[in-house]
Design a protein around this motif. Structure first.
Motif, PDB file in Angstrom:
ATOM      1  N   MET A  17       0.862  -1.170   0.000  1.00 18.12           N
ATOM      2  CA  MET A  17       0.000   0.000   0.000  1.00 18.12           C
ATOM      3  C   MET A  17       0.907   1.231   0.000  1.00 18.12           C
ATOM      4  O   MET A  17       1.652   1.464   0.956  1.00 18.12           O
ATOM      5  N   GLN A  18       0.883   1.958  -1.107  1.00 19.02           N
ATOM      6  CA  GLN A  18       1.712   3.157  -1.205  1.00 19.02           C
ATOM      7  C   GLN A  18       0.831   4.369  -0.887  1.00 19.02           C
ATOM      8  O   GLN A  18      -0.196   4.584  -1.533  1.00 19.02           O
ATOM      9  N   VAL A  19       1.244   5.149   0.095  1.00 16.09           N
ATOM     10  CA  VAL A  19       0.414   6.238   0.602  1.00 16.09           C
ATOM     11  C   VAL A  19       1.133   7.571   0.423  1.00 16.09           C
ATOM     12  O   VAL A  19       2.230   7.771   0.956  1.00 16.09           O
TER      13      VAL A  19
ATOM     14  N   ALA B 227      -7.314  11.569  10.263  1.00 13.09           N
ATOM     15  CA  ALA B 227      -8.525  10.764  10.046  1.00 13.09           C
ATOM     16  C   ALA B 227      -8.367   9.864   8.825  1.00 13.09           C
ATOM     17  O   ALA B 227      -8.767   8.692   8.849  1.00 13.09           O
ATOM     18  N   THR B 228      -7.784  10.393   7.743  1.00 14.70           N
ATOM     19  CA  THR B 228      -7.564   9.579   6.547  1.00 14.70           C
ATOM     20  C   THR B 228      -6.488   8.530   6.802  1.00 14.70           C
ATOM     21  O   THR B 228      -6.587   7.392   6.327  1.00 14.70           O
ATOM     22  N   MET B 229      -5.457   8.899   7.567  1.00 15.07           N
ATOM     23  CA  MET B 229      -4.454   7.912   7.953  1.00 15.07           C
ATOM     24  C   MET B 229      -5.095   6.767   8.722  1.00 15.07           C
ATOM     25  O   MET B 229      -4.746   5.594   8.520  1.00 15.07           O
ATOM     26  N   GLN B 230      -6.046   7.094   9.596  1.00 10.80           N
ATOM     27  CA  GLN B 230      -6.713   6.050  10.378  1.00 10.80           C
ATOM     28  C   GLN B 230      -7.499   5.114   9.471  1.00 10.80           C
ATOM     29  O   GLN B 230      -7.539   3.894   9.707  1.00 10.80           O
TER      30      GLN B 230
ATOM     31  N   LEU C 268       5.531   5.028   2.191  1.00 14.53           N
ATOM     32  CA  LEU C 268       5.098   6.404   2.438  1.00 14.53           C
ATOM     33  C   LEU C 268       5.847   7.368   1.528  1.00 14.53           C
ATOM     34  O   LEU C 268       7.074   7.419   1.504  1.00 14.53           O
ATOM     35  N   THR C 269       5.084   8.152   0.772  1.00 10.44           N
ATOM     36  CA  THR C 269       5.655   9.090  -0.177  1.00 10.44           C
ATOM     37  C   THR C 269       5.107  10.493   0.069  1.00 10.44           C
ATOM     38  O   THR C 269       4.202  10.706   0.864  1.00 10.44           O
ATOM     39  N   GLY C 270       5.655  11.447  -0.701  1.00 12.51           N
ATOM     40  CA  GLY C 270       5.168  12.818  -0.675  1.00 12.51           C
ATOM     41  C   GLY C 270       5.269  13.397  -2.076  1.00 12.51           C
ATOM     42  O   GLY C 270       5.103  12.669  -3.057  1.00 12.51           O
ATOM     43  N   GLY C 271       5.672  14.656  -2.147  1.00  7.88           N
ATOM     44  CA  GLY C 271       6.362  15.568  -1.253  1.00  7.88           C
ATOM     45  C   GLY C 271       7.415  14.893  -0.371  1.00  7.88           C
ATOM     46  O   GLY C 271       7.951  13.832  -0.639  1.00  7.88           O
ATOM     47  N   ALA C 272       7.705  15.646   0.663  1.00  7.14           N
ATOM     48  CA  ALA C 272       8.548  15.109   1.725  1.00  7.14           C
ATOM     49  C   ALA C 272       7.587  14.593   2.790  1.00  7.14           C
ATOM     50  O   ALA C 272       6.971  15.386   3.506  1.00  7.14           O
ATOM     51  N   PRO C 273       7.395  13.272   2.885  1.00  4.29           N
ATOM     52  CA  PRO C 273       6.384  12.744   3.813  1.00  4.29           C
ATOM     53  C   PRO C 273       6.604  13.184   5.253  1.00  4.29           C
ATOM     54  O   PRO C 273       5.649  13.343   6.021  1.00  4.29           O
TER      55      PRO C 273
ATOM     56  N   ARG D  29       0.537  -4.101 -10.456  1.00  8.34           N
ATOM     57  CA  ARG D  29      -0.072  -5.414 -10.262  1.00  8.34           C
ATOM     58  C   ARG D  29       0.013  -5.880  -8.808  1.00  8.34           C
ATOM     59  O   ARG D  29      -0.736  -6.772  -8.400  1.00  8.34           O
ATOM     60  N   SER D  30       0.907  -5.255  -8.036  1.00  7.10           N
ATOM     61  CA  SER D  30       1.054  -5.647  -6.626  1.00  7.10           C
ATOM     62  C   SER D  30       0.935  -4.465  -5.666  1.00  7.10           C
ATOM     63  O   SER D  30       1.030  -4.653  -4.451  1.00  7.10           O
ATOM     64  N   THR D  31       0.714  -3.277  -6.209  1.00  2.82           N
ATOM     65  CA  THR D  31       0.691  -2.065  -5.380  1.00  2.82           C
ATOM     66  C   THR D  31      -0.625  -1.317  -5.546  1.00  2.82           C
ATOM     67  O   THR D  31      -1.143  -1.201  -6.654  1.00  2.82           O
ATOM     68  N   LEU D  32      -1.155  -0.799  -4.446  1.00  9.23           N
ATOM     69  CA  LEU D  32      -2.310   0.100  -4.480  1.00  9.23           C
ATOM     70  C   LEU D  32      -1.843   1.459  -3.995  1.00  9.23           C
ATOM     71  O   LEU D  32      -1.183   1.571  -2.965  1.00  9.23           O
ATOM     72  N   SER D  33      -2.173   2.503  -4.747  1.00 10.13           N
ATOM     73  CA  SER D  33      -1.746   3.855  -4.408  1.00 10.13           C
ATOM     74  C   SER D  33      -2.891   4.624  -3.759  1.00 10.13           C
ATOM     75  O   SER D  33      -4.002   4.672  -4.297  1.00 10.13           O
ATOM     76  N   VAL D  34      -2.606   5.226  -2.599  1.00  8.02           N
ATOM     77  CA  VAL D  34      -3.600   6.018  -1.868  1.00  8.02           C
ATOM     78  C   VAL D  34      -3.197   7.484  -1.923  1.00  8.02           C
ATOM     79  O   VAL D  34      -2.093   7.843  -1.513  1.00  8.02           O
ATOM     80  N   GLY D  35      -4.082   8.337  -2.412  1.00 11.46           N
ATOM     81  CA  GLY D  35      -3.798   9.758  -2.492  1.00 11.46           C
ATOM     82  C   GLY D  35      -3.917  10.431  -1.136  1.00 11.46           C
ATOM     83  O   GLY D  35      -4.483   9.869  -0.186  1.00 11.46           O
ATOM     84  N   TRP D  36      -3.422  11.645  -1.049  1.00 11.18           N
ATOM     85  CA  TRP D  36      -3.431  12.388   0.225  1.00 11.18           C
ATOM     86  C   TRP D  36      -4.850  12.569   0.781  1.00 11.18           C
ATOM     87  O   TRP D  36      -5.044  12.689   1.989  1.00 11.18           O
ATOM     88  N   ASP D  37      -5.854  12.547  -0.116  1.00 14.00           N
ATOM     89  CA  ASP D  37      -7.246  12.712   0.303  1.00 14.00           C
ATOM     90  C   ASP D  37      -7.976  11.379   0.437  1.00 14.00           C
ATOM     91  O   ASP D  37      -9.187  11.349   0.654  1.00 14.00           O
ATOM     92  N   GLY D  38      -7.240  10.272   0.305  1.00 17.98           N
ATOM     93  CA  GLY D  38      -7.829   8.951   0.487  1.00 17.98           C
ATOM     94  C   GLY D  38      -8.337   8.291  -0.771  1.00 17.98           C
ATOM     95  O   GLY D  38      -8.792   7.139  -0.730  1.00 17.98           O
ATOM     96  N   GLN D  39      -8.264   8.977  -1.913  1.00  9.12           N
ATOM     97  CA  GLN D  39      -8.713   8.359  -3.147  1.00  9.12           C
ATOM     98  C   GLN D  39      -7.722   7.287  -3.601  1.00  9.12           C
ATOM     99  O   GLN D  39      -6.529   7.371  -3.302  1.00  9.12           O
ATOM    100  N   LEU D  40      -8.219   6.307  -4.339  1.00  6.74           N
ATOM    101  CA  LEU D  40      -7.423   5.137  -4.692  1.00  6.74           C
ATOM    102  C   LEU D  40      -7.050   5.137  -6.166  1.00  6.74           C
ATOM    103  O   LEU D  40      -7.873   5.431  -7.037  1.00  6.74           O
ATOM    104  N   TYR D  41      -5.797   4.740  -6.437  1.00  2.07           N
ATOM    105  CA  TYR D  41      -5.245   4.726  -7.783  1.00  2.07           C
ATOM    106  C   TYR D  41      -4.450   3.438  -7.985  1.00  2.07           C
ATOM    107  O   TYR D  41      -4.020   2.801  -7.027  1.00  2.07           O
ATOM    108  N   ASP D  42      -4.226   3.099  -9.255  1.00  2.00           N
ATOM    109  CA  ASP D  42      -3.438   1.904  -9.558  1.00  2.00           C
ATOM    110  C   ASP D  42      -1.950   2.111  -9.303  1.00  2.00           C
ATOM    111  O   ASP D  42      -1.226   1.150  -9.050  1.00  2.00           O
TER     112      ASP D  42
END
Length: 349
Positions: free
Chosen positions: A54-56, A84-87, A103-108, A282-295
């Motif tokens: 899970m890449q956040v 709240a989104t982290m939770q 965990l990614t950013g920016g500078a996370p 194929r093995s990673t799910l990307s989570v945006g800063w606002d909680g939306q989901l991407y491939d």
């Protein structure tokens, strides 16, 4: 220049140009050339092999403004993931066996809840990767203890260093960045990172500084290790080579320098079906800063959500449905399938 968030890229007149499709187009009959290449290899629709990472993206704020940044991060960005989104991410993780949180950013580290988030993920027994830009460690005294914090939670540190020379690094990331990066690497080494026998992993990331593909990952790693040790006394574990994708700031550079069409042609000509079978989405799910989901992190920057039949926000997380989704692909995906392949974990073949 027209925004990449528009439906079509301004140079989308030829077959291999980047065309940002609407969700309906992606799910319908209209298919970009990249999808046709996947079909030829029996990979369309491209589906997950099982989500293990899970890449956040915890925010786009950064202390740097790098030329190649596909996130368009910088000091002026205000998008920050809330606790709240982290939770919600933690709740989703607790219901799965996803082993790695990246965990990614920016500078996370600039997210005010960053350390809390790392502690909570670690408490769940998951491996934590932090994409650290190095200079954040020396940017302000409040970050000076990051190496010790990382070590305490056995965080795997992955850091960008464009080159082992100051000239090439500073040209890509800003004046003085190389010197500050070396100082940060020494601090990480002092905390045990990259040192044999400690189990504390320090990996560096190489992105080409121009409109070309990265060279051999093994050869570059050998050169980086020799030069950094000999000239700066710095050690690390692995070098990861990542191809620059034609989006955001790197796309602006390609357009301004007149290299866009030739670079896209390089990617298309270097397409590797073996790399296509091993792409990170194929093995990673990307989570945006606002909680939306991407491939993937790249689709995230192009506002290409996961397909509509799958949950599109972390609050609705369902691992079974997400594992069965069709991955949204487009012309920028040639960047991950060129040559030896490219992913957040480096070359894929």
């Amino acid at each position: 220049m027209k925004s990449l968030h528009a439906q079509h890229h301004p140079l989308a007149d030829t077959g291999y140009q980047l065309t940002v499709l609407t969700q309906a187009e992606v799910e319908g009959a209209h298919q970009p050339l990249f999808a046709m290449r996947l079909r030829e290899a029996g990979l369309l629709p491209l589906r997950p092999t099982g989500i293990t990472v899970m890449q956040v993206n915890v925010g786009k704020m950064c202390n740097q403004t790098c030329r190649h940044c596909h996130v368009d991060a910088g000091p002026d960005r205000t998008e920050i993931m809330t606790r709240a989104t982290m939770q919600l991410c933690l709740d989703a993780l607790a219901r799965t066996d996803i082993a790695v949180v990246d965990l990614t950013g920016g500078a996370p580290e600039m997210n005010p809840d960053f350390r809390w988030f790392v502690e909570q993920i670690s408490a769940l027994g998951r491996e934590v990767i932090v994409r650290c830009n190095l200079t954040i460690i020396v940017a302000n005294p409040k970050y000076h203890d990051l190496p010790e914090f990382f070590a305490r939670h056995r965080v795997r540190v992955v850091s960008s260093l464009p080159h082992f020379s100051a000239v090439r690094t500073d040209a890509q990331r800003g004046e003085g960045v190389f010197g500050r990066s070396i100082k940060a690497l020494r601090m990480l080494n002092e905390a045990g990172y990259g040192v044999e026998g400690t189990g504390l992993s320090l990996d560096l990331v190489y992105n080409p500084s121009g409109a070309f593909l990265p060279g051999s990952q093994a050869g570059l790693e050998r050169d980086f290790k020799q030069r950094l040790l000999r000239e700066h006394g710095v050690v690390f574990n692995n070098l990861l080579t990542i191809t620059n994708l034609p989006i955001s700031r790197f796309l602006e550079y390609l357009l301004e320098s007149g290299n866009y069409e030739s670079y896209m042609d390089k990617l298309v000509q270097a397409y590797n079906p073996v790399a296509a079978a091993n792409v990170m989405c194929r093995s990673t799910l990307s989570v945006g800063w606002d909680g939306q989901l991407y491939d993937c992190d790249f689709n995230q920057q192009l506002d290409l959500l996961v397909e509509g039949r799958a949950p599109q926000h972390i609050r609705d997380f369902n691992l079974e449905t997400l594992n069965g989704r069709a991955i949204v692909v487009n012309q920028h995906c040639y960047g991950c399938t060129a040559g030896a392949g490219s992913s957040c974990g480096g070359a894929t073949t």
